[in-house]
Structures are given as structure tokens and as C-alpha cells.
Motif scaffolding. Structure first.
Motif, short mmCIF file in Angstrom:
data_model
loop_
_atom_site.label_atom_id
_atom_site.label_comp_id
_atom_site.label_asym_id
_atom_site.label_seq_id
_atom_site.Cartn_x
_atom_site.Cartn_y
_atom_site.Cartn_z
N ILE A 134 26.12 22.44 -19.10
CA ILE A 134 25.51 21.21 -18.57
C ILE A 134 26.35 19.99 -18.92
CG2 ILE A 134 23.51 19.67 -18.78
CD1 ILE A 134 21.75 22.16 -19.09
N TYR A 135 26.84 19.92 -20.16
CA TYR A 135 27.67 18.78 -20.56
C TYR A 135 28.94 18.70 -19.72
CZ TYR A 135 24.66 18.41 -24.70
OH TYR A 135 23.59 18.26 -25.54
N ASP A 136 29.53 19.88 -19.44
CA ASP A 136 30.74 19.90 -18.60
C ASP A 136 30.45 19.34 -17.20
OD1 ASP A 136 32.40 20.90 -20.53
OD2 ASP A 136 32.18 23.00 -19.91
N LEU A 137 29.31 19.77 -16.64
CA LEU A 137 28.96 19.30 -15.30
C LEU A 137 28.61 17.82 -15.30
CD1 LEU A 137 26.85 22.22 -13.75
CD2 LEU A 137 29.24 21.62 -13.33
N GLU A 138 27.97 17.34 -16.36
CA GLU A 138 27.65 15.91 -16.44
C GLU A 138 28.91 15.06 -16.51
OE1 GLU A 138 25.04 15.73 -19.77
OE2 GLU A 138 23.22 16.04 -18.56
N ASN A 139 29.93 15.60 -17.19
CA ASN A 139 31.21 14.89 -17.25
C ASN A 139 31.86 14.84 -15.86
OD1 ASN A 139 33.54 13.71 -18.81
ND2 ASN A 139 34.53 15.50 -17.95
N ILE A 149 23.24 21.34 -12.03
CA ILE A 149 22.69 20.91 -13.32
C ILE A 149 21.21 21.27 -13.39
CG2 ILE A 149 22.07 18.88 -14.70
CD1 ILE A 149 24.73 17.62 -13.84
N GLU A 150 20.49 21.10 -12.26
CA GLU A 150 19.07 21.46 -12.22
C GLU A 150 18.89 22.97 -12.42
OE1 GLU A 150 16.29 19.60 -12.04
OE2 GLU A 150 17.64 17.90 -12.34
N ILE A 151 19.79 23.75 -11.80
CA ILE A 151 19.72 25.21 -11.98
C ILE A 151 19.91 25.59 -13.46
CG2 ILE A 151 20.89 27.40 -11.46
CD1 ILE A 151 21.53 26.25 -8.68
N LEU A 152 20.92 24.95 -14.09
CA LEU A 152 21.17 25.24 -15.50
C LEU A 152 20.01 24.78 -16.38
CD1 LEU A 152 24.96 24.36 -15.78
CD2 LEU A 152 23.93 26.62 -15.92
N ASN A 153 19.38 23.68 -16.04
CA ASN A 153 18.21 23.21 -16.81
C ASN A 153 17.06 24.21 -16.71
OD1 ASN A 153 19.01 20.78 -18.09
ND2 ASN A 153 18.90 19.68 -16.14
N THR A 154 16.95 24.84 -15.53
CA THR A 154 15.91 25.86 -15.37
C THR A 154 16.20 27.06 -16.28
OG1 THR A 154 15.57 25.21 -13.06
CG2 THR A 154 14.77 27.40 -13.72
N PHE A 155 17.49 27.49 -16.31
CA PHE A 155 17.87 28.59 -17.20
C PHE A 155 17.71 28.19 -18.68
CE2 PHE A 155 20.49 30.26 -13.55
CZ PHE A 155 19.73 31.40 -13.36
N ARG A 198 25.11 27.80 -25.09
CA ARG A 198 26.12 27.98 -24.04
C ARG A 198 25.69 27.30 -22.74
NH1 ARG A 198 27.80 34.26 -24.25
NH2 ARG A 198 29.26 33.58 -22.65
N ILE A 199 24.39 27.34 -22.46
CA ILE A 199 23.89 26.63 -21.27
C ILE A 199 24.09 25.13 -21.44
CG2 ILE A 199 21.83 26.04 -19.94
CD1 ILE A 199 20.84 28.86 -20.35
N GLU A 200 23.79 24.62 -22.62
CA GLU A 200 23.97 23.19 -22.87
C GLU A 200 25.43 22.77 -22.72
OE1 GLU A 200 22.27 22.52 -26.68
OE2 GLU A 200 20.20 22.43 -25.94
N PHE A 228 32.88 14.22 1.31
CA PHE A 228 33.04 15.35 0.38
C PHE A 228 32.67 14.94 -1.05
CE2 PHE A 228 35.74 17.54 -2.75
CZ PHE A 228 35.19 18.80 -2.64
N ASN A 229 33.12 13.76 -1.46
CA ASN A 229 32.81 13.32 -2.82
C ASN A 229 31.31 13.13 -3.00
OD1 ASN A 229 34.48 12.35 -5.28
ND2 ASN A 229 32.84 10.84 -5.13
N ASN A 230 30.66 12.59 -1.97
CA ASN A 230 29.20 12.43 -2.02
C ASN A 230 28.51 13.79 -2.07
OD1 ASN A 230 26.68 10.67 -1.55
ND2 ASN A 230 26.58 12.10 0.16
N LYS A 231 29.01 14.73 -1.27
CA LYS A 231 28.42 16.07 -1.24
C LYS A 231 28.66 16.79 -2.57
CE LYS A 231 26.16 18.76 1.62
NZ LYS A 231 24.91 18.35 2.27
N ALA A 232 29.85 16.59 -3.15
CA ALA A 232 30.15 17.20 -4.44
C ALA A 232 29.20 16.68 -5.51
CB ALA A 232 31.60 16.92 -4.83
N THR A 233 28.86 15.40 -5.43
CA THR A 233 27.90 14.81 -6.39
C THR A 233 26.54 15.48 -6.27
OG1 THR A 233 29.06 12.68 -6.28
CG2 THR A 233 26.80 12.67 -7.12
N ILE A 234 26.09 15.66 -5.02
CA ILE A 234 24.78 16.29 -4.78
C ILE A 234 24.79 17.74 -5.27
CG2 ILE A 234 23.19 17.05 -2.97
CD1 ILE A 234 24.11 14.60 -1.33
N ILE A 235 25.87 18.46 -4.95
CA ILE A 235 25.96 19.87 -5.36
C ILE A 235 26.00 19.99 -6.88
CG2 ILE A 235 27.48 21.90 -5.33
CD1 ILE A 235 28.31 21.03 -2.49
N THR A 236 26.73 19.10 -7.54
CA THR A 236 26.80 19.14 -9.01
C THR A 236 25.43 18.87 -9.62
OG1 THR A 236 29.09 18.35 -8.90
CG2 THR A 236 27.97 18.16 -11.01
N LEU A 237 24.69 17.92 -9.05
CA LEU A 237 23.33 17.64 -9.54
C LEU A 237 22.43 18.86 -9.36
CD1 LEU A 237 22.79 13.98 -8.24
CD2 LEU A 237 22.75 14.72 -10.64
#
Length: 410
Positions: free
Chosen positions: A177-182, A146-152, A172-174, A134-143
Motif C-alpha cells: 500500500i505504501y508503494d502504491l501511495e508513493n 489501493i482499495e483492493i489491498l485495503n480489503t485484503f 507485507r500488505i501495508e 493515461f495519467n488520469n486513468k493511472a491515478t484511478i487504477i492505482t486508487l
């Protein structure tokens, strides 16, 4: 050590029948069975208990005695020089067999303790592996989010430069992204902790790449709730151990009763006789057998021994009843978790599909009409939530199944 290797071979053969989808996990279960020190300790305690049966089922050591006459005793045939005697004690019929049977049953009880420890270890390995998945999958999903937000973010920058929207959209998008990177950094730190815990269960110092399937398999319990409860009462290793301990007490009670019976002894005495002045017969020794009987006159001692075992038998009955109640309560909670996880999988699978469709529509509206930006951020958070919740439900379901199988003695 040879016995341990033989048992591990049985473990390997038992695991080979599990469905191929679980190969990644099965490999770690085999490694845990081979290397876990606590499991090895439990198995060696069982082997040690097996060695008790030959000890208690054997006759007492014969007694040898030697006496030398400093001042020889004169007899008609001559002076007695020394005496040599040998005696063998024989308990009442069936005493040794009862003690041996009690020891064998106690060893069987320790084997069930070993089986319990093995089942518990396998459940812990599975639970830890599911957490790692689950932790590995959560890492992939979070990444991915982040890619989706970078597109926006790129789309928002273009619109800000064209003067179509406020720069607040970009900021607001940035922030998102910072929240997800944390969160991503925390997930990576947590992964290291989980890997250390997992490798310790396998007793491995090797820093390895732990493998996972692309998507966790979906399996169900193939028994009804009533059948699972029956299996727990019949095959749970804790209950089987208690049953065998009580069986050992039955033989201990037999042994205690027989210890109150007489004990026999057979022996032989050899007396060396020297030649005296009047020794005209030429005889120089006398040997003769002897029979002894030990009568247990102090009956309170033996009555107390029997009563002690009776109290222990009653205690085992209460202990088993209490264990059944505890296991039933634990099972009910696990069954609730299993059913809840199954429902959540269906729920979040639907929610995730709808969230993806909604986000796609909102992206199109923002690209062409410059509206619903706040709704885009809101839907992106929901997409992340439903994705994580779906994977968590999958792992929770398999963890609940693994624990129920552990209760069933599998």
C-alpha cells in the motif's frame, strides 16, 4: 484579423464532422486553433506574403524632374526659364506578370507552412491530451488497487487476531500500500505538469478541469498502408510547400530571362519660355513627347540570374526527395507503433480478464484455507500492471493514428 476569424470558422466546420465520441478532444482542438500564438504568427506571415504580389506586379513609379535655369538660355522664341519632365518605365512584356505569379506561388507555399503548423499543433494537442488521459486513468487504477489491498488488509488483520496466519501477512500488505501511495503522489504531481503544458498549447492561463471519457474510444486507420503512403506523398503539407516553392522558381526564371530584354520608357518634357525683346510670336512654352530604350548590354549579369534559379530548382528537387525519404522512415516507425499498440490492446485485455478471475479465486482460497498469500500479492501486482498496460496501449494506438494523420496532411 478578419481573415484569421474566417479561417477559424473553416476549422470549426471541418472538425464538426468528427465522430461524437471525440467531443472532449475536439473542443480543445478548436480552442488551440483560435488562441495558439505560433499558429497566428504563421497565418499572419501568409497574409503578409499575399501583399507582395501587388507590389511586384505594378509598374515602377513614374519619374518627375524639374530644372530651373538660373541663367536663362536664350532661344529664337525667348529665354528658357524652367524644364518639367515626366517619364514612365515599361519592363519587357510579361516581366511584371512573371514576378507577380512567383510572389503568389511563394504566398501559397507559406499557406502550406501554416497548414503544416496547424496539423502539427493539432497532433501536439492530441498527444498531450492522450498523456493526460493515461495519467488520469493511472491515478484511478492505482486508487482502485489501493482499495483492493485495503480489503485484503482487513481480512489479514482478522486472521492475525484469530491466530490463523502470521502478522507478516499484514505487514507485507501495508508495504504494498505504501508503494502504491508513493506512486499515486508522483502521478498527481505529473498531472499538474501535463496540465500546464496542455494549457500552454491552448494559450490559456485558466486553471480548468480537463475532461476525459470514461474509456478511450477505439478507432482504426481506414486505409491500407500503401494508400497512406500515397496520401503522404500527395498531401503532406511540407511536400506541398516545396512543390509550390519550386513553382515560384519557374516564374522567377521567366522573370530573370525577361529582365535581360530591353526596357522601354515614355515621357513628356515641358519647357517654359519667357518673352524676350525679339519675341514677336507670342509663344511662351514648348511641350514634346519622348521615347527611351534601355539595352542590357552586360549579359553575364542576366545569365547569372537565370543560372541561380536553375541551381535553386535542382536544390528543391533534392530537398523534396530527401523529405520523402524522411517521411517514409517516420511513417514506417509510426505504422509499427500503431500495429504494436493494436496487438497490445488485445493481449492485455485477455491478460486483465484472467488476472481478475485468478485474484478472485486466490482471495477465496485465502479466506477459507489460509494459503497462497504470496500469490495474492503477486497477482495483485499483475492486475495493476495489465490494467495500466491496457490503457497505455489504447492511448499509444490513438497517438499513433493522430501522428499518421498529421503525416497525411490532415
Amino acid at each position: 484579423m478578419k481573415s484569421i476569424k474566417i479561417y477559424i470558422l473553416f476549422v470549426l466546420l471541418g472538425l464538426s464532422g468528427v465522430i461524437q465520441a471525440q467531443d472532449e478532444l475536439n473542443h480543445y482542438l478548436v480552442e488551440a486553433a483560435e488562441n495558439n500564438p505560433a499558429l497566428k504568427a504563421s497565418f499572419n506571415k501568409y497574409l503578409a506574403a499575399l501583399e507582395k504580389a501587388p507590389q511586384v506586379g505594378t509598374l515602377p513609379d513614374p519619374q518627375l524632374a524639374f530644372a530651373y535655369f538660373i541663367q536663362p538660355v536664350e532661344t529664337r522664341n525667348g529665354p528658357q526659364e524652367f524644364r518639367l519632365s515626366a517619364t514612365q518605365m515599361f519592363p519587357w512584356f510579361g516581366t511584371l506578370k512573371a514576378k507577380e505569379n512567383a510572389s503568389i506561388e511563394e504566398a501559397k507555399a507559406l499557406y502550406e507552412v501554416f497548414e503544416e503548423n496547424k496539423s502539427k499543433l493539432f497532433n501536439e494537442v492530441k498527444a498531450n491530451w492522450y498523456n493526460l488521459y493515461f495519467n488520469n486513468k493511472a491515478t484511478i487504477i492505482t486508487l482502485e488497487n489501493i482499495e483492493i489491498l485495503n480489503t485484503f488488509k482487513k481480512l489479514a488483520i482478522v486472521k492475525v487476531e484469530a491466530g490463523l496466519v502470521s502478522a507478516v501477512d499484514q505487514y507485507r500488505i501495508e508495504m504494498e500500500i505504501y508503494d502504491l501511495e508513493n506512486q499515486l503522489a508522483l502521478l498527481k504531481d505529473k498531472q499538474e505538469v501535463l496540465e500546464v503544458s496542455f494549457n500552454n498549447l491552448l494559450n490559456s492561463d485558466e486553471k480548468r478541469l480537463i475532461t476525459f471519457p470514461e474509456e478511450l474510444w477505439s478507432s482504426d486507420i481506414l486505409f491500407t498502408k500503401e494508400a497512406v503512403l500515397d496520401s503522404i506523398q500527395l498531401k503532406n503539407h511540407q511536400l506541398l510547400s516545396i512543390d509550390l516553392q519550386k513553382s515560384a522558381l519557374v516564374f522567377k526564371k521567366q522573370a530573370a530571362k525577361k529582365q535581360g530584354a530591353p526596357t522601354f520608357s515614355l515621357g513628356i518634357d515641358y519647357i517654359s519660355i519667357g518673352k524676350g525683346d525679339n519675341n514677336l510670336s507670342g509663344k511662351d512654352a514648348i511641350a514634346f513627347p519622348k521615347v527611351g530604350l534601355t539595352i542590357p548590354l552586360y549579359r553575364n549579369k542576366y545569365k547569372s540570374m537565370v543560372q541561380e534559379v536553375i541551381y535553386l530548382e535542382t536544390a528543391k528537387d533534392y530537398e523534396r526527395a530527401d523529405k520523402v525519404n524522411v517521411l517514409e522512415t517516420v511513417f514506417e516507425n509510426s505504422w509499427k507503433d500503431y500495429r504494436d499498440a493494436h496487438r497490445r490492446i488485445e493481449l492485455f485485455d485477455k491478460q486483465l480478464t484472467l488476472a481478475r478471475k485468478s485474484l478472485k479465486l486466490l482471495e477465496t482460497e485465502y479466506a477459507y484455507v489460509n494459503k497462497n498469500f504470496e500469490e495474492i500479492l503477486r497477482m495483485e501486482r499483475r492486475l495493476l500492471k495489465y490494467n495500466l498496460e491496457l490503457e497505455k496501449a489504447r492511448t499509444d494506438k490513438q497517438a499513433a493514428i493522430a501522428f499518421i494523420h498529421y503525416l497525411m496532411g490532415k
